[in-house]
Design a protein around this motif. Structure first.
Motif, PDB file in Angstrom:
ATOM      1  N   GLU A  18      21.983   9.642   5.264  1.00 57.22           N
ATOM      2  CA  GLU A  18      23.218   9.711   5.858  1.00 57.22           C
ATOM      3  C   GLU A  18      23.640  11.124   5.787  1.00 57.22           C
ATOM      4  O   GLU A  18      23.415  11.887   4.837  1.00 57.22           O
ATOM      5  CB  GLU A  18      24.261   8.796   5.651  1.00 57.22           C
ATOM      6  CG  GLU A  18      23.842   7.371   6.149  1.00 57.22           C
ATOM      7  CD  GLU A  18      24.906   6.168   5.759  1.00 57.22           C
ATOM      8  OE1 GLU A  18      25.042   5.563   6.298  1.00 57.22           O
ATOM      9  OE2 GLU A  18      25.750   6.471   4.541  1.00 57.22           O
ATOM     10  N   VAL A  19      24.464  11.475   6.820  1.00 56.71           N
ATOM     11  CA  VAL A  19      25.220  12.830   6.966  1.00 56.71           C
ATOM     12  C   VAL A  19      26.659  12.542   6.943  1.00 56.71           C
ATOM     13  O   VAL A  19      26.936  11.701   7.909  1.00 56.71           O
ATOM     14  CB  VAL A  19      24.603  13.817   7.834  1.00 56.71           C
ATOM     15  CG1 VAL A  19      25.331  14.959   7.937  1.00 56.71           C
ATOM     16  CG2 VAL A  19      22.863  14.063   7.681  1.00 56.71           C
ATOM     17  N   ALA A  20      27.592  13.217   6.144  1.00 59.84           N
ATOM     18  CA  ALA A  20      29.040  13.179   6.635  1.00 59.84           C
ATOM     19  C   ALA A  20      29.297  14.558   7.185  1.00 59.84           C
ATOM     20  O   ALA A  20      28.866  15.487   6.805  1.00 59.84           O
ATOM     21  CB  ALA A  20      29.762  12.866   5.170  1.00 59.84           C
ATOM     22  N   ASP A  26      31.957  20.985   8.340  1.00 62.43           N
ATOM     23  CA  ASP A  26      30.875  20.932   7.305  1.00 62.43           C
ATOM     24  C   ASP A  26      30.240  19.734   7.300  1.00 62.43           C
ATOM     25  O   ASP A  26      30.427  18.653   7.845  1.00 62.43           O
ATOM     26  CB  ASP A  26      31.463  21.412   5.953  1.00 62.43           C
ATOM     27  CG  ASP A  26      32.287  22.637   5.836  1.00 62.43           C
ATOM     28  OD1 ASP A  26      31.872  23.406   6.560  1.00 62.43           O
ATOM     29  OD2 ASP A  26      33.433  22.608   5.111  1.00 62.43           O
ATOM     30  N   GLU A  27      28.791  19.858   6.585  1.00 60.00           N
ATOM     31  CA  GLU A  27      28.138  18.598   6.553  1.00 60.00           C
ATOM     32  C   GLU A  27      27.783  18.377   4.982  1.00 60.00           C
ATOM     33  O   GLU A  27      27.879  19.316   4.211  1.00 60.00           O
ATOM     34  CB  GLU A  27      26.992  18.737   7.320  1.00 60.00           C
ATOM     35  CG  GLU A  27      26.969  18.889   8.735  1.00 60.00           C
ATOM     36  CD  GLU A  27      25.630  18.795   9.666  1.00 60.00           C
ATOM     37  OE1 GLU A  27      24.717  18.684   9.020  1.00 60.00           O
ATOM     38  OE2 GLU A  27      25.813  18.782  10.898  1.00 60.00           O
ATOM     39  N   ALA A  28      27.675  16.985   4.784  1.00 64.13           N
ATOM     40  CA  ALA A  28      27.332  16.714   3.426  1.00 64.13           C
ATOM     41  C   ALA A  28      26.393  15.779   3.430  1.00 64.13           C
ATOM     42  O   ALA A  28      26.259  14.819   4.174  1.00 64.13           O
ATOM     43  CB  ALA A  28      28.684  16.271   2.534  1.00 64.13           C
ATOM     44  N   MET A  36      24.855  18.018  -1.467  1.00 63.33           N
ATOM     45  CA  MET A  36      24.771  19.318  -0.856  1.00 63.33           C
ATOM     46  C   MET A  36      25.608  19.259   0.310  1.00 63.33           C
ATOM     47  O   MET A  36      25.846  18.464   0.913  1.00 63.33           O
ATOM     48  CB  MET A  36      23.390  19.551  -0.773  1.00 63.33           C
ATOM     49  CG  MET A  36      22.346  19.557  -1.795  1.00 63.33           C
ATOM     50  SD  MET A  36      22.735  20.781  -3.385  1.00 63.33           S
ATOM     51  CE  MET A  36      22.494  22.382  -2.556  1.00 63.33           C
ATOM     52  N   PHE A  37      26.114  20.578   0.344  1.00 66.43           N
ATOM     53  CA  PHE A  37      27.043  20.861   1.586  1.00 66.43           C
ATOM     54  C   PHE A  37      26.362  21.825   2.427  1.00 66.43           C
ATOM     55  O   PHE A  37      25.785  22.955   1.975  1.00 66.43           O
ATOM     56  CB  PHE A  37      28.582  21.153   0.898  1.00 66.43           C
ATOM     57  CG  PHE A  37      29.246  20.212   0.351  1.00 66.43           C
ATOM     58  CD1 PHE A  37      29.862  19.323   1.006  1.00 66.43           C
ATOM     59  CD2 PHE A  37      28.925  19.937  -1.087  1.00 66.43           C
ATOM     60  CE1 PHE A  37      30.678  18.197   0.267  1.00 66.43           C
ATOM     61  CE2 PHE A  37      29.559  19.067  -1.726  1.00 66.43           C
ATOM     62  CZ  PHE A  37      30.429  18.023  -0.997  1.00 66.43           C
ATOM     63  N   GLU A  38      26.641  21.593   3.670  1.00 71.42           N
ATOM     64  CA  GLU A  38      25.994  22.659   4.605  1.00 71.42           C
ATOM     65  C   GLU A  38      27.201  23.053   5.576  1.00 71.42           C
ATOM     66  O   GLU A  38      28.099  22.279   6.112  1.00 71.42           O
ATOM     67  CB  GLU A  38      25.132  21.920   5.657  1.00 71.42           C
ATOM     68  CG  GLU A  38      24.550  23.036   6.640  1.00 71.42           C
ATOM     69  CD  GLU A  38      23.643  23.917   6.007  1.00 71.42           C
ATOM     70  OE1 GLU A  38      23.850  25.072   6.637  1.00 71.42           O
ATOM     71  OE2 GLU A  38      23.095  24.010   5.028  1.00 71.42           O
ATOM     72  N   PRO A  39      27.882  24.232   5.225  1.00 67.67           N
ATOM     73  CA  PRO A  39      29.010  24.879   5.582  1.00 67.67           C
ATOM     74  C   PRO A  39      29.033  24.970   7.298  1.00 67.67           C
ATOM     75  O   PRO A  39      27.968  25.348   7.911  1.00 67.67           O
ATOM     76  CB  PRO A  39      29.177  26.350   4.852  1.00 67.67           C
ATOM     77  CG  PRO A  39      27.820  26.620   4.580  1.00 67.67           C
ATOM     78  CD  PRO A  39      27.217  25.465   4.261  1.00 67.67           C
ATOM     79  N   TRP A  62      36.538  13.327   5.995  1.00 64.56           N
ATOM     80  CA  TRP A  62      35.036  13.056   6.323  1.00 64.56           C
ATOM     81  C   TRP A  62      34.830  11.912   7.004  1.00 64.56           C
ATOM     82  O   TRP A  62      35.583  11.044   7.081  1.00 64.56           O
ATOM     83  CB  TRP A  62      34.160  12.971   5.301  1.00 64.56           C
ATOM     84  CG  TRP A  62      34.409  14.408   4.173  1.00 64.56           C
ATOM     85  CD1 TRP A  62      35.110  14.450   3.162  1.00 64.56           C
ATOM     86  CD2 TRP A  62      33.363  15.148   4.151  1.00 64.56           C
ATOM     87  NE1 TRP A  62      34.944  15.542   2.569  1.00 64.56           N
ATOM     88  CE2 TRP A  62      33.929  16.145   3.041  1.00 64.56           C
ATOM     89  CE3 TRP A  62      32.191  15.711   4.786  1.00 64.56           C
ATOM     90  CZ2 TRP A  62      33.271  17.621   2.751  1.00 64.56           C
ATOM     91  CZ3 TRP A  62      31.634  16.900   4.781  1.00 64.56           C
ATOM     92  CH2 TRP A  62      32.200  17.938   3.711  1.00 64.56           C
ATOM     93  N   LYS A  63      33.860  12.064   7.874  1.00 62.17           N
ATOM     94  CA  LYS A  63      33.220  10.731   8.719  1.00 62.17           C
ATOM     95  C   LYS A  63      31.766  10.642   8.463  1.00 62.17           C
ATOM     96  O   LYS A  63      30.935  11.785   8.522  1.00 62.17           O
ATOM     97  CB  LYS A  63      33.650  10.841  10.362  1.00 62.17           C
ATOM     98  CG  LYS A  63      34.993  10.425  10.450  1.00 62.17           C
ATOM     99  CD  LYS A  63      35.246  10.025  11.876  1.00 62.17           C
ATOM    100  CE  LYS A  63      36.788  10.002  12.423  1.00 62.17           C
ATOM    101  NZ  LYS A  63      36.945   9.630  13.667  1.00 62.17           N
ATOM    102  N   ILE A  64      31.384   9.593   8.260  1.00 63.12           N
ATOM    103  CA  ILE A  64      29.876   9.275   7.967  1.00 63.12           C
ATOM    104  C   ILE A  64      29.161   9.046   9.142  1.00 63.12           C
ATOM    105  O   ILE A  64      29.529   8.115   9.872  1.00 63.12           O
ATOM    106  CB  ILE A  64      29.648   8.129   6.933  1.00 63.12           C
ATOM    107  CG1 ILE A  64      30.046   8.887   5.618  1.00 63.12           C
ATOM    108  CG2 ILE A  64      27.876   8.085   6.928  1.00 63.12           C
ATOM    109  CD1 ILE A  64      29.899   7.765   4.625  1.00 63.12           C
TER     110      ILE A  64
END
Length: 128
Positions: A18-20, A26-28, A36-39, A62-64
């Protein structure tokens, strides 16, 4: 993906694959047992980011995002007795199980959806 979550809630609820998405873009996601975080592009351009947890992410909301699967994956899960959903239009979806598949097809026809909607639609497996 209805309500905003704190960073702690997101970490507790986020599952593998899943991605938040944060309010700032940003994504986590979990990668190899590590969060891990994707800025966002904006942070990358300013060279102001980290791919690991730090104070910047502490106050984010955040939202998933649902993990969508193909029609074929959804039908396989359905045969295995799992519940799947077809997300149709922005806020409307149908819960599907083996017994209700025929009823769902009829409802989709009434809603002017096509068989193509089922093949190319956004499906999720609910009880993985």
């Amino acid at each position: 993906m209805n309500k905003w979550l704190t960073t702690g809630e997101m970490i507790d609820q986020l599952t593998v694959r899943e991605v938040a998405i944060s309010q700032s873009g940003d994504e986590a996601s979990w990668e190899g047992g590590e969060l891990m975080f994707e800025p966002s592009t904006h942070k990358i351009m300013e060279n102001n980011f980290s791919r690991r947890m730090n104070k910047v992410y502490q106050n984010e909301n955040w939202k998933i995002r649902p993990r969508y699967v193909s029609f074929e994956e959804a039908m396989k899960a359905l045969r295995e007795g799992k519940e799947v959903r077809l997300h149709y239009r922005e806020f409307d979806y149908y819960v599907v199980n083996k017994d209700l598949m025929h009823d769902m097809l009829i409802k989709l026809d009434i809603a002017d959806a096509s068989f193509n909607t089922m093949l190319t639609g956004k499906w999720t497996i609910e009880n993985v």
